[in-house]
Design a protein around this motif. Structure first.
Motif, PDB file in Angstrom:
ATOM      1  N   PHE A 144       8.146   5.259  -9.020  1.00  0.00           N
ATOM      2  CA  PHE A 144       7.885   6.686  -9.192  1.00  0.00           C
ATOM      3  C   PHE A 144       9.046   7.485  -8.606  1.00  0.00           C
ATOM      4  CE2 PHE A 144       5.595   5.200  -5.371  1.00  0.00           C
ATOM      5  CZ  PHE A 144       6.125   6.015  -4.382  1.00  0.00           C
ATOM      6  N   PRO A 145       9.214   8.746  -9.007  1.00  0.00           N
ATOM      7  CA  PRO A 145      10.365   9.544  -8.536  1.00  0.00           C
ATOM      8  C   PRO A 145      10.360   9.710  -7.030  1.00  0.00           C
ATOM      9  CG  PRO A 145       9.291  10.588 -10.407  1.00  0.00           C
ATOM     10  CD  PRO A 145       8.392   9.479  -9.970  1.00  0.00           C
ATOM     11  N   ARG A 146      11.488   9.447  -6.414  1.00  0.00           N
ATOM     12  CA  ARG A 146      11.601   9.552  -4.956  1.00  0.00           C
ATOM     13  C   ARG A 146      12.211  10.875  -4.503  1.00  0.00           C
ATOM     14  NH1 ARG A 146       9.482   4.728  -2.694  1.00  0.00           N
ATOM     15  NH2 ARG A 146       8.649   3.689  -4.542  1.00  0.00           N
ATOM     16  N   TRP A 147      12.982  11.522  -5.368  1.00  0.00           N
ATOM     17  CA  TRP A 147      13.670  12.742  -4.949  1.00  0.00           C
ATOM     18  C   TRP A 147      13.246  13.983  -5.715  1.00  0.00           C
ATOM     19  CZ3 TRP A 147      19.377  10.563  -4.927  1.00  0.00           C
ATOM     20  CH2 TRP A 147      19.481   9.584  -3.923  1.00  0.00           C
ATOM     21  N   GLY A 148      12.572  13.847  -6.831  1.00  0.00           N
ATOM     22  CA  GLY A 148      12.267  15.011  -7.639  1.00  0.00           C
ATOM     23  C   GLY A 148      13.483  15.466  -8.423  1.00  0.00           C
ATOM     24  N   ASP A 149      13.764  16.790  -8.406  1.00  0.00           N
ATOM     25  CA  ASP A 149      14.909  17.349  -9.133  1.00  0.00           C
ATOM     26  C   ASP A 149      16.189  17.352  -8.314  1.00  0.00           C
ATOM     27  OD1 ASP A 149      13.257  17.949 -11.293  1.00  0.00           O
ATOM     28  OD2 ASP A 149      12.912  20.020 -10.652  1.00  0.00           O
ATOM     29  N   TRP A 150      16.064  17.307  -6.992  1.00  0.00           N
ATOM     30  CA  TRP A 150      17.268  17.423  -6.164  1.00  0.00           C
ATOM     31  C   TRP A 150      17.064  16.766  -4.804  1.00  0.00           C
ATOM     32  CZ3 TRP A 150      16.783  19.798  -1.454  1.00  0.00           C
ATOM     33  CH2 TRP A 150      15.677  20.627  -1.266  1.00  0.00           C
ATOM     34  N   ALA A 151      18.173  16.444  -4.171  1.00  0.00           N
ATOM     35  CA  ALA A 151      18.134  15.906  -2.813  1.00  0.00           C
ATOM     36  C   ALA A 151      19.477  16.192  -2.146  1.00  0.00           C
ATOM     37  CB  ALA A 151      17.863  14.403  -2.820  1.00  0.00           C
ATOM     38  N   VAL A 152      19.434  16.318  -0.836  1.00  0.00           N
ATOM     39  CA  VAL A 152      20.647  16.416  -0.024  1.00  0.00           C
ATOM     40  C   VAL A 152      20.721  15.153   0.817  1.00  0.00           C
ATOM     41  CG1 VAL A 152      21.869  17.667   1.781  1.00  0.00           C
ATOM     42  CG2 VAL A 152      20.599  18.920   0.023  1.00  0.00           C
ATOM     43  N   LEU A 153      21.812  14.410   0.671  1.00  0.00           N
ATOM     44  CA  LEU A 153      21.971  13.120   1.317  1.00  0.00           C
ATOM     45  C   LEU A 153      23.007  13.227   2.435  1.00  0.00           C
ATOM     46  CD1 LEU A 153      22.310  11.090  -1.995  1.00  0.00           C
ATOM     47  CD2 LEU A 153      20.199  11.733  -0.828  1.00  0.00           C
ATOM     48  N   GLN A 154      22.638  12.762   3.581  1.00  0.00           N
ATOM     49  CA  GLN A 154      23.572  12.736   4.704  1.00  0.00           C
ATOM     50  C   GLN A 154      24.263  11.383   4.741  1.00  0.00           C
ATOM     51  OE1 GLN A 154      22.010  12.562   8.787  1.00  0.00           O
ATOM     52  NE2 GLN A 154      23.358  14.300   9.278  1.00  0.00           N
ATOM     53  N   ILE A 155      25.601  11.376   4.850  1.00  0.00           N
ATOM     54  CA  ILE A 155      26.367  10.135   4.892  1.00  0.00           C
ATOM     55  C   ILE A 155      27.291  10.161   6.105  1.00  0.00           C
ATOM     56  CG2 ILE A 155      26.294   9.870   2.389  1.00  0.00           C
ATOM     57  CD1 ILE A 155      29.240  10.828   2.355  1.00  0.00           C
ATOM     58  N   ASP A 156      27.792   9.007   6.427  1.00  0.00           N
ATOM     59  CA  ASP A 156      28.764   8.878   7.510  1.00  0.00           C
ATOM     60  C   ASP A 156      30.109   9.429   7.037  1.00  0.00           C
ATOM     61  OD1 ASP A 156      30.595   8.100   9.431  1.00  0.00           O
ATOM     62  OD2 ASP A 156      29.800   6.057   9.623  1.00  0.00           O
ATOM     63  N   PRO A 157      30.676  10.433   7.711  1.00  0.00           N
ATOM     64  CA  PRO A 157      31.949  11.018   7.252  1.00  0.00           C
ATOM     65  C   PRO A 157      33.115  10.038   7.292  1.00  0.00           C
ATOM     66  CG  PRO A 157      31.340  11.886   9.400  1.00  0.00           C
ATOM     67  CD  PRO A 157      30.159  11.110   8.916  1.00  0.00           C
ATOM     68  N   SER A 158      32.911   8.890   7.935  1.00  0.00           N
ATOM     69  CA  SER A 158      33.976   7.882   7.959  1.00  0.00           C
ATOM     70  C   SER A 158      33.712   6.759   6.950  1.00  0.00           C
ATOM     71  CB  SER A 158      34.111   7.282   9.367  1.00  0.00           C
ATOM     72  OG  SER A 158      32.923   6.603   9.746  1.00  0.00           O
ATOM     73  N   TYR A 159      32.703   6.921   6.112  1.00  0.00           N
ATOM     74  CA  TYR A 159      32.340   5.863   5.163  1.00  0.00           C
ATOM     75  C   TYR A 159      33.481   5.607   4.171  1.00  0.00           C
ATOM     76  CZ  TYR A 159      29.695   3.279   1.616  1.00  0.00           C
ATOM     77  OH  TYR A 159      29.253   2.329   0.730  1.00  0.00           O
ATOM     78  N   THR A 160      33.798   4.338   3.970  1.00  0.00           N
ATOM     79  CA  THR A 160      34.900   3.960   3.078  1.00  0.00           C
ATOM     80  C   THR A 160      34.450   3.156   1.867  1.00  0.00           C
ATOM     81  OG1 THR A 160      35.330   1.911   4.300  1.00  0.00           O
ATOM     82  CG2 THR A 160      36.496   3.920   5.018  1.00  0.00           C
ATOM     83  N   GLY A 161      33.170   2.800   1.830  1.00  0.00           N
ATOM     84  CA  GLY A 161      32.675   1.996   0.722  1.00  0.00           C
ATOM     85  C   GLY A 161      32.781   0.512   0.948  1.00  0.00           C
TER      86      GLY A 161
ATOM     87  N   HIS B 276      16.645  16.410   2.680  1.00  0.00           N
ATOM     88  CA  HIS B 276      15.692  17.243   1.968  1.00  0.00           C
ATOM     89  C   HIS B 276      15.675  16.817   0.505  1.00  0.00           C
ATOM     90  CE1 HIS B 276      16.921  19.897   5.393  1.00  0.00           C
ATOM     91  NE2 HIS B 276      15.616  20.058   5.467  1.00  0.00           N
ATOM     92  N   ALA B 277      14.535  16.995  -0.125  1.00  0.00           N
ATOM     93  CA  ALA B 277      14.405  16.695  -1.548  1.00  0.00           C
ATOM     94  C   ALA B 277      13.243  17.511  -2.103  1.00  0.00           C
ATOM     95  CB  ALA B 277      14.159  15.195  -1.780  1.00  0.00           C
ATOM     96  N   GLY B 278      13.251  17.712  -3.408  1.00  0.00           N
ATOM     97  CA  GLY B 278      12.160  18.479  -3.989  1.00  0.00           C
ATOM     98  C   GLY B 278      12.427  18.838  -5.433  1.00  0.00           C
ATOM     99  N   TYR B 279      11.760  19.905  -5.886  1.00  0.00           N
ATOM    100  CA  TYR B 279      11.847  20.333  -7.280  1.00  0.00           C
ATOM    101  C   TYR B 279      12.400  21.753  -7.368  1.00  0.00           C
ATOM    102  CZ  TYR B 279       8.964  16.288  -8.352  1.00  0.00           C
ATOM    103  OH  TYR B 279       8.499  15.012  -8.482  1.00  0.00           O
TER     104      TYR B 279
ATOM    105  N   LYS C 291       0.834  -1.197   0.000  1.00  0.00           N
ATOM    106  CA  LYS C 291       0.000   0.000   0.000  1.00  0.00           C
ATOM    107  C   LYS C 291       0.871   1.250   0.000  1.00  0.00           C
ATOM    108  CE  LYS C 291      -3.687   2.413   2.465  1.00  0.00           C
ATOM    109  NZ  LYS C 291      -4.622   2.394   3.626  1.00  0.00           N
ATOM    110  N   VAL C 292       0.567   2.151  -0.906  1.00  0.00           N
ATOM    111  CA  VAL C 292       1.245   3.438  -0.966  1.00  0.00           C
ATOM    112  C   VAL C 292       0.366   4.449  -0.243  1.00  0.00           C
ATOM    113  CG1 VAL C 292       2.152   5.268  -2.446  1.00  0.00           C
ATOM    114  CG2 VAL C 292       2.368   2.863  -3.146  1.00  0.00           C
ATOM    115  N   GLY C 293       0.730   4.746   0.986  1.00  0.00           N
ATOM    116  CA  GLY C 293      -0.032   5.702   1.771  1.00  0.00           C
ATOM    117  C   GLY C 293       0.347   7.122   1.433  1.00  0.00           C
ATOM    118  N   PRO C 294      -0.007   8.069   2.277  1.00  0.00           N
ATOM    119  CA  PRO C 294       0.381   9.464   2.029  1.00  0.00           C
ATOM    120  C   PRO C 294       1.895   9.583   1.877  1.00  0.00           C
ATOM    121  CG  PRO C 294      -1.240   9.331   3.792  1.00  0.00           C
ATOM    122  CD  PRO C 294      -0.830   7.923   3.495  1.00  0.00           C
ATOM    123  N   LEU C 295       2.312  10.291   0.862  1.00  0.00           N
ATOM    124  CA  LEU C 295       3.731  10.443   0.550  1.00  0.00           C
ATOM    125  C   LEU C 295       4.199  11.857   0.882  1.00  0.00           C
ATOM    126  CD1 LEU C 295       3.684   8.751  -2.973  1.00  0.00           C
ATOM    127  CD2 LEU C 295       4.615   7.751  -0.884  1.00  0.00           C
ATOM    128  N   PRO C 296       5.510  12.073   0.992  1.00  0.00           N
ATOM    129  CA  PRO C 296       6.009  13.442   1.109  1.00  0.00           C
ATOM    130  C   PRO C 296       5.500  14.281  -0.062  1.00  0.00           C
ATOM    131  CG  PRO C 296       7.765  11.859   1.500  1.00  0.00           C
ATOM    132  CD  PRO C 296       6.590  11.071   1.016  1.00  0.00           C
TER     133      PRO C 296
END
Length: 660
Positions: A624-641, A651-654, A272-277
């Protein structure tokens, strides 16, 4: 709603399978070591033989490549195989060799064969070989233009064997046989990249397959029909209503028309796809065909559904949507049947479609009413929408050609539009928009053959750019969202320089790898990738550039950054009035590529499709599109892959209509 009498014999098409999926019922087991070695060796031989045909036309090579491509995907993605699967893999080797040998002898017997055929083409999106099926009737005469019926298949879970099972429905060998049907049309069956409800590259696949067939056969462009069952019907609603000037008629049989209501279907596997952002709710207006119901006033729709179909509510919703637009939907209901095709109801559908085919597509209608929600779908015969006040809000234009005057009777959420004079039956002298009357001098109507009208400071006037779109702002082909970049030719670009932030670079590398894996598995092609140092001017001119990294690691990000709606330094990044530390945040966005000039190409930062494998492997209405035209993604600053990607979308939007 019209009811058709039931018939005791029903052609059953299960919602989640094609014909050919019967092999799934047989016991599947892993390949033996010997079998695997044999298949690998045969695949290598086929691929080497295909490379030796490099001087042949790409379309010829594609016809032979569909077999090796299908075998490659089967071996790469499936772990167990039924006896029927193994037989199809062996048959692919035989058929691939037969076509290669024929081409090597400068022969192509399948080009004149009647009946069922499996063919292929090279997609401009990613240079991948994509298969499709055709059924050529016995009475086909190359000297006479013939109707084309584009038939979209139902839902099927994408697996490694998908291509070979699909091909098996149409491949009967290349020798002439007497199995060709006696029908007044050619049938085209696109693969649509398997399972996406003919969205994104799946949508492009349908039109690329139509063009490939039209090069091979004498297709009457005024008599192209679109139809399908289940997911194929949903695709028919989707493509038919958004391209209402392309098809002479559409015939959806049991297909969904929206996301929210369809997701509430009482089936165990449904989500079920409920209310979305808010930004995701807006994005649904790009996909949900119910929002384009008004365009059934341009392209005739003859729909069918079973009285007891679990998806019956979808057609009820479309009936109401058309009523709200002043239209009456033709909905043939088969009493007592479920999610199946009733031959009697289908025959009545085809009879009614035939009445429109007999007339042919009217390319010069005197009046039009066209609805869209995005400039991705902006054209209807001689009307083109070129600018919107706001994307993903309903836009309406209605026009009537009376003698030498065009009267714009309805205009909503549109700031710029064009009238293609060359597509009109008469050359108008005047244009009326409400109380505004514009004189169309012979210089306007003969020099450009297309007049552009724009609104500035609430005043409508003729544009002075000879019909060209503006160089700034959202416009057809450059309107987003991020996911739209992968519906046309694109190239992923990895950075090779010194990154500003190691964690951002590690995330970007992992994101590119994830996209490559998902694209190959679910969109059935090799992801096109180059290093930033290897990108050519031709790449920039002809492809959307998907740039991974940061301005330090990727030289192309550094080049386009001054023209993007983004500030990005070693220490911080800013979108709008929000500022973020650059060592633990990654921007993802789409915008016009400033390096491409007027070639209408995108640039994308750090993103493939914004829906992921969790959606791709599950249900096609989730794409369906999850981010629109843009998004800001927070990552772990110690991430090494070295661990799976963890990203938090802050945040995301158009962007607005000026890409701000």
């Amino acid at each position: 709603m019209l009811r058709c009498r039931p018939w005791s014999m029903l052609l059953v098409l299960v919602f989640c399978s094609w014909p050919g999926a019967f092999s799934l019922a047989q016991k599947a087991v892993p390949l033996t070591i010997e079998q695997r070695q044999t298949f690998d060796q045969e695949l290598q031989t086929l691929q080497e033989s295909l490379e030796a045909l490099h001087d042949r036309p790409a379309s010829d090579i594609a016809d032979a490549s569909i077999f090796s491509k299908g075998l490659q995907w089967a071996l790469q993605y499936d772990q167990q195989f039924s006896p029927r699967d193994i037989a199809l893999m062996k048959q692919a080797i035989v058929r691939g060799k037969q076509r290669i040998e024929a081409l090597d002898a400068n022969k192509k017997p399948w080009s004149t064969r009647k009946g069922k055929l499996a063919l292929g083409y090279v997609s401009a999106v990613d240079n991948s070989v994509q298969p499709y099926g055709v059924i050529v009737p016995e009475n086909y005469d190359p000297a006479q233009p013939i109707r084309l019926d584009v038939v979209l298949h139902g839902s099927t879970r994408p697996v490694g064997m998908s291509e070979l099972r699909f091909i098996a429905r149409f491949d009967e060998g290349d020798e002439k046989r007497s199995s060709a049907p006696d029908k007044p049309y050619i049938e085209l069956h696109p693969l649509g990249r398997v399972e996406n409800c003919y969205r994104w590259a799946g949508e492009t696949d349908v039109f690329e397959a139509i063009e490939d067939v039209s090069h091979r056969y004498n297709i009457d462009r005024r008599r192209i029909v679109l139809r399908g069952m289940s997911m194929g019907a949903s695709g028919t609603w989707h493509l038919g209503l958004k391209h209402p000037d392309f098809f002479v008629a559409i015939g959806p049989y049991c297909g969904y028309v929206d996301t929210h209501h369809f997701s509430e279907t009482p089936l165990k596997n449904f989500v079920k796809v409920g209310p979305l952002p808010p930004h995701q709710e807006l994005g649904l207006h790009m996909l949900d065909s119910i929002d384009y119901a008004a365009n059934a006033g341009v392209v005739p729709a003859i729909a069918c559904i079973g009285e007891k179909d679990v998806f019956f509510q979808a057609h009820v919703l479309m009936v109401k949507a058309m009523q709200q637009e002043g239209l009456t939907m033709v909905n043939l209901i088969s009493p007592g049947t479920g999610h199946v095709i009733d031959p009697v109801t289908h025959a009545e559908q085809m009879r009614r479609i035939g009445l429109y085919v007999d007339k042919g597509l009217d390319r010069q209608p005197q009046q039009l009413r066209f609805v869209t929600w995005t400039l991705k779908y902006n054209r209807c015969h001689w009307l083109e929408v070129l600018g919107l006040q706001q994307h993903y809000a309903k836009a309406v234009i209605a026009a009537h050609l009376r003698d030498d005057e065009i009267d714009i009777t309805e205009l909503q959420n549109i700031t710029r539009f064009a009238i293609d004079i060359s597509r009109l039956s008469t050359v108008p002298q005047k244009l009326r928009i409400g109380k505004t009357e514009l004189s169309l001098s012979p210089a306007n109507t003969t020099r450009t053959r297309k007049i552009v009208i724009e609104r500035k400071e609430n005043v409508w006037s003729l544009a002075d750019r000879k019909g060209k779109s503006p160089l700034t702002g959202k416009r057809p082909g450059l309107q987003g969202p991020i996911d739209d970049a992968f519906s046309s030719p694109f190239l992923c670009v990895r950075g090779t320089g010194q990154p500003w932030n190691a964690a951002v670079q590690a995330y970007s590398n992992a994101s590119l790898k994830r996209f490559a894996d998902e694209w190959q598995h679910y969109f059935r092609g090799e992801l096109p990738i180059k290093n930033d140092t290897d990108v050519t001017d031709e790449d920039i001119r002809t492809r959307n550039l998907i740039l991974f990294g940061d301005p330090g690691s990727n030289s192309l990000i550094a080049k386009v950054l001054p023209d993007l709606p983004l500030e990005w330094t070693r220490e911080k990044l800013r979108l709008g009035n929000q500022e973020y530390p650059a060592d633990k945040h990654v921007p993802a966005l789409i915008a016009p590529n400033p390096l491409a000039g007027e070639n209408r190409r995108y640039v994308v930062l750090n993103s493939g499709h914004t829906f992921r494998e969790a959606e791709l492997a599950k249900l096609n209405y989730l794409l369906f599109p999850r981010w629109g035209d843009w998004a800001v993604l927070q990552i772990d600053p110690s991430y090494t892959g070295s661990t799976p990607i963890k990203e938090n979308v802050l945040h995301a939007g158009y962007f607005d209509e000026q890409w701000k």
